[in-house]
Design a protein around this motif. Structure first.
Motif, PDB file in Angstrom:
ATOM      1  N   HIS A 172       0.861  -1.178   0.000  1.00  0.00           N
ATOM      2  CA  HIS A 172       0.000   0.000   0.000  1.00  0.00           C
ATOM      3  C   HIS A 172       0.900   1.232   0.000  1.00  0.00           C
ATOM      4  CE1 HIS A 172      -3.552  -2.450   1.339  1.00  0.00           C
ATOM      5  NE2 HIS A 172      -2.565  -3.203   1.797  1.00  0.00           N
ATOM      6  N   VAL A 173       0.848   2.036  -1.048  1.00  0.00           N
ATOM      7  CA  VAL A 173       1.688   3.223  -1.163  1.00  0.00           C
ATOM      8  C   VAL A 173       0.828   4.457  -0.913  1.00  0.00           C
ATOM      9  CG1 VAL A 173       3.193   4.577  -2.667  1.00  0.00           C
ATOM     10  CG2 VAL A 173       3.228   2.077  -2.785  1.00  0.00           C
ATOM     11  N   ILE A 174       1.250   5.291   0.043  1.00  0.00           N
ATOM     12  CA  ILE A 174       0.507   6.495   0.394  1.00  0.00           C
ATOM     13  C   ILE A 174       1.461   7.687   0.410  1.00  0.00           C
ATOM     14  CG2 ILE A 174      -1.114   5.192   1.818  1.00  0.00           C
ATOM     15  CD1 ILE A 174       0.343   6.343   4.285  1.00  0.00           C
ATOM     16  N   THR A 175       0.908   8.872   0.403  1.00  0.00           N
ATOM     17  CA  THR A 175       1.682  10.085   0.678  1.00  0.00           C
ATOM     18  C   THR A 175       1.350  10.517   2.094  1.00  0.00           C
ATOM     19  OG1 THR A 175      -0.063  11.445  -0.305  1.00  0.00           O
ATOM     20  CG2 THR A 175       1.793  10.816  -1.718  1.00  0.00           C
ATOM     21  N   TRP A 176       2.383  10.912   2.843  1.00  0.00           N
ATOM     22  CA  TRP A 176       2.218  11.163   4.273  1.00  0.00           C
ATOM     23  C   TRP A 176       2.776  12.531   4.638  1.00  0.00           C
ATOM     24  CZ3 TRP A 176       6.167  12.114   7.736  1.00  0.00           C
ATOM     25  CH2 TRP A 176       5.802  12.170   9.085  1.00  0.00           C
ATOM     26  N   GLY A 177       2.063  13.225   5.502  1.00  0.00           N
ATOM     27  CA  GLY A 177       2.554  14.461   6.081  1.00  0.00           C
ATOM     28  C   GLY A 177       2.432  15.659   5.154  1.00  0.00           C
ATOM     29  N   PRO A 178       2.746  16.840   5.690  1.00  0.00           N
ATOM     30  CA  PRO A 178       2.604  18.080   4.907  1.00  0.00           C
ATOM     31  C   PRO A 178       3.537  18.157   3.708  1.00  0.00           C
ATOM     32  CG  PRO A 178       3.697  18.508   7.006  1.00  0.00           C
ATOM     33  CD  PRO A 178       3.175  17.120   7.086  1.00  0.00           C
ATOM     34  N   LYS A 179       4.646  17.403   3.741  1.00  0.00           N
ATOM     35  CA  LYS A 179       5.575  17.409   2.612  1.00  0.00           C
ATOM     36  C   LYS A 179       5.307  16.268   1.637  1.00  0.00           C
ATOM     37  CE  LYS A 179       9.332  19.765   5.048  1.00  0.00           C
ATOM     38  NZ  LYS A 179      10.774  19.732   5.425  1.00  0.00           N
ATOM     39  N   ALA A 180       4.205  15.568   1.836  1.00  0.00           N
ATOM     40  CA  ALA A 180       3.771  14.493   0.927  1.00  0.00           C
ATOM     41  C   ALA A 180       4.872  13.467   0.690  1.00  0.00           C
ATOM     42  CB  ALA A 180       3.291  15.070  -0.409  1.00  0.00           C
ATOM     43  N   ARG A 181       5.437  12.967   1.780  1.00  0.00           N
ATOM     44  CA  ARG A 181       6.461  11.925   1.666  1.00  0.00           C
ATOM     45  C   ARG A 181       5.830  10.597   1.246  1.00  0.00           C
ATOM     46  NH1 ARG A 181      10.943  15.064   1.513  1.00  0.00           N
ATOM     47  NH2 ARG A 181      11.351  16.127   3.499  1.00  0.00           N
ATOM     48  N   THR A 182       6.567   9.826   0.490  1.00  0.00           N
ATOM     49  CA  THR A 182       6.079   8.512   0.061  1.00  0.00           C
ATOM     50  C   THR A 182       6.353   7.478   1.144  1.00  0.00           C
ATOM     51  OG1 THR A 182       6.420   9.016  -2.277  1.00  0.00           O
ATOM     52  CG2 THR A 182       6.295   6.695  -1.667  1.00  0.00           C
ATOM     53  N   VAL A 183       5.329   6.724   1.482  1.00  0.00           N
ATOM     54  CA  VAL A 183       5.447   5.650   2.467  1.00  0.00           C
ATOM     55  C   VAL A 183       4.770   4.409   1.890  1.00  0.00           C
ATOM     56  CG1 VAL A 183       4.873   4.842   4.792  1.00  0.00           C
ATOM     57  CG2 VAL A 183       5.474   7.250   4.419  1.00  0.00           C
ATOM     58  N   ALA A 184       5.463   3.280   1.932  1.00  0.00           N
ATOM     59  CA  ALA A 184       4.905   2.006   1.468  1.00  0.00           C
ATOM     60  C   ALA A 184       4.708   1.094   2.667  1.00  0.00           C
ATOM     61  CB  ALA A 184       5.845   1.350   0.460  1.00  0.00           C
ATOM     62  N   LEU A 185       3.503   0.571   2.810  1.00  0.00           N
ATOM     63  CA  LEU A 185       3.178  -0.349   3.890  1.00  0.00           C
ATOM     64  C   LEU A 185       2.906  -1.724   3.312  1.00  0.00           C
ATOM     65  CD1 LEU A 185       1.449   2.583   4.557  1.00  0.00           C
ATOM     66  CD2 LEU A 185       1.673   1.481   6.790  1.00  0.00           C
ATOM     67  N   ALA A 201      -5.598   4.332   8.051  1.00  0.00           N
ATOM     68  CA  ALA A 201      -6.462   5.422   8.492  1.00  0.00           C
ATOM     69  C   ALA A 201      -5.726   6.365   9.432  1.00  0.00           C
ATOM     70  CB  ALA A 201      -7.701   4.846   9.181  1.00  0.00           C
ATOM     71  N   ARG A 202      -4.825   5.815  10.224  1.00  0.00           N
ATOM     72  CA  ARG A 202      -4.062   6.632  11.161  1.00  0.00           C
ATOM     73  C   ARG A 202      -3.009   7.477  10.455  1.00  0.00           C
ATOM     74  NH1 ARG A 202      -0.669   3.179  14.473  1.00  0.00           N
ATOM     75  NH2 ARG A 202      -2.499   1.829  14.419  1.00  0.00           N
ATOM     76  N   LEU A 203      -2.355   6.894   9.440  1.00  0.00           N
ATOM     77  CA  LEU A 203      -1.280   7.618   8.750  1.00  0.00           C
ATOM     78  C   LEU A 203      -1.804   8.593   7.711  1.00  0.00           C
ATOM     79  CD1 LEU A 203       1.568   5.051   8.022  1.00  0.00           C
ATOM     80  CD2 LEU A 203       1.545   6.881   9.705  1.00  0.00           C
ATOM     81  N   ALA A 204      -2.882   8.232   7.035  1.00  0.00           N
ATOM     82  CA  ALA A 204      -3.402   9.063   5.950  1.00  0.00           C
ATOM     83  C   ALA A 204      -4.900   9.251   6.125  1.00  0.00           C
ATOM     84  CB  ALA A 204      -3.101   8.434   4.598  1.00  0.00           C
ATOM     85  N   PRO A 205      -5.321   9.993   7.180  1.00  0.00           N
ATOM     86  CA  PRO A 205      -6.752  10.177   7.418  1.00  0.00           C
ATOM     87  C   PRO A 205      -7.374  11.062   6.348  1.00  0.00           C
ATOM     88  CG  PRO A 205      -5.479  11.590   8.863  1.00  0.00           C
ATOM     89  CD  PRO A 205      -4.502  10.723   8.148  1.00  0.00           C
ATOM     90  N   PRO A 206      -8.686  10.946   6.101  1.00  0.00           N
ATOM     91  CA  PRO A 206      -9.357  11.819   5.139  1.00  0.00           C
ATOM     92  C   PRO A 206      -9.227  13.284   5.537  1.00  0.00           C
ATOM     93  CG  PRO A 206     -10.762   9.975   5.747  1.00  0.00           C
ATOM     94  CD  PRO A 206      -9.596   9.955   6.697  1.00  0.00           C
ATOM     95  N   ARG A 207      -9.046  14.152   4.541  1.00  0.00           N
ATOM     96  CA  ARG A 207      -8.889  15.572   4.803  1.00  0.00           C
ATOM     97  C   ARG A 207      -9.954  16.351   4.035  1.00  0.00           C
ATOM     98  NH1 ARG A 207      -2.427  15.476   3.462  1.00  0.00           N
ATOM     99  NH2 ARG A 207      -1.831  14.025   5.106  1.00  0.00           N
TER     100      ARG A 207
END
Length: 362
Positions: A292-305, A342-348
């Protein structure tokens, strides 16, 4: 403490980075005077040739050395590509020699992985595998690593082996590297970076069990009063070449020797500096795990879970240390992947955050 190299113990990760670029001096682990203060006899440039575990004796060229407890930490040697005869980068001397060749404008062909673009060197990256770091991060995330290389001007030649090194008389003897698909690359320097093999040749006939390293139990014990740590050691069926693993194993072996309670087991952890990005990974995902690849945080870092049967097994972050490190407990307990996402990339603002899912690590 015996070492085959003429240098005192040093940190190896900087060799391909700060030391190669000339940004750091000798990367000693501690000042030479410290060893005398610790009552450690250091014997440098003295290669151990043989171990007799029954007699508890080591043999060097000039001496037979008895021991009460032995710790084997001979590491690994660079794997070589038949017929290439290129350079390798494993020791401080290797880094020093290579640095002298990587002048701005030089053409470097790396058979394996890595880059010298920050030094103004033209780089071709050649690998028999279909993508960089694919064995570590899997096929989906390795595409992101490949894009990172391309963005920095590295030319990738994936899925094809190198066959030979030669020179072209028409070009004044300039170097050439031929690939199996017929491609011929200009190369002033060829660096072989195709992994390493555990340094166990000297242990033939030692009564120790050898199988892709020194075979040890879960506490690093290879035989009575004989332990192995680091790249040379295969603990409980697994061998790891990561820097953090060697340190954790050393702590456990030291505790065992001193009769102390061993530290708790740690999650597998690795990192790799790629240009201005620090890749970090936690856990040990399997080849069939979902990604699962998401963008995380205000700088839109790539995180793969990574997940198996809906449970978190590992994470890889692109300069996203806070996201990676906060998942230690979740990986250890196998938290529900949906809850973690859901914790790392909650709906905004009422909109869902895109989550890219790929089935299978490899």
């Amino acid at each position: 403490m015996l070492g085959a190299e003429p240098h005192p113990p040093y940190d190896r990760p900087p060799l391909s980075k700060q030391v190669l670029r000339g940004e750091r001096g000798d990367p000693w682990l501690r000042p030479a005077d410290d060893y005398a203060g610790l009552d450690v006899e250091v014997r440098l440039g003295e290669r151990v040739l043989e171990l007799d575990a029954e007699q508890r004796v080591l043999r060097t060229r000039d001496a037979r050395l008895p021991y009460d407890v032995l710790v084997i930490a001979t590491g690994a040697s660079p794997r070589r590509v038949p017929g290439l005869d290129g350079l390798v980068l494993r020791t401080l001397d290797h880094a020093t020699d290579l640095r002298g060749l990587l002048r701005p404008g030089a053409r470097l062909a790396i058979v394996g992985a890595g880059s010298a673009r920050s030094m103004g060197v033209e780089v071709d990256l050649v690998d028999v595998l279909p993508g960089p770091l694919i064995r570590v991060v899997g096929a989906h995330v390795c595409d992101l690593v490949a894009d990172l290389h391309r963005a920095h001007g590295v030319r990738l030649h994936m899925g094809t082996p190198a066959t030979r090194v030669g020179t072209a008389a028409a070009d004044g003897g300039a170097g050439r590297l031929a690939l199996a698909d017929g491609t011929v690359l200009a190369a002033d320097v060829v660096l072989e970076a195709v992994g390493a093999v555990p340094e166990t040749g000297w242990l033939a006939g030692s009564q120790l069990r050898l199988d892709d390293g020194v075979v040890c139990d879960a506490a690093g014990r290879a035989a009575q009063d004989v332990y192995a740590v680091g790249d040379v050691a295969r603990w409980d069926g697994r061998r790891s070449e990561h820097w953090t693993n060697a340190g954790w194993q050393a702590d456990r072996v030291a505790a065992a020797i001193l009769g102390q309670e061993p530290p708790l087991a740690e999650l597998a952890y690795w990192w790799s500096d790629q240009y201005d990005i620090k890749l970090q990974g936690l856990g040990a995902p399997g080849p069939d795990d979902d990604v699962h690849v998401i963008t995380w945080g205000p700088k839109a870092r790539t995180v793969a879970l990574y997940a198996r049967d809906g449970h978190l097994t590992g994470v890889v972050g692109f300069s996203a240390a806070p996201a990676v490190m906060r998942l230690r407990a979740d990986i250890a307990t196998g938290s529900d992947i949906g809850e973690v996402l859901a914790r790392l990339a909650p709906p905004r603002l009422g909109a869902g955050v895109p989550v890219e899912v790929a089935a299978g690590l490899a």
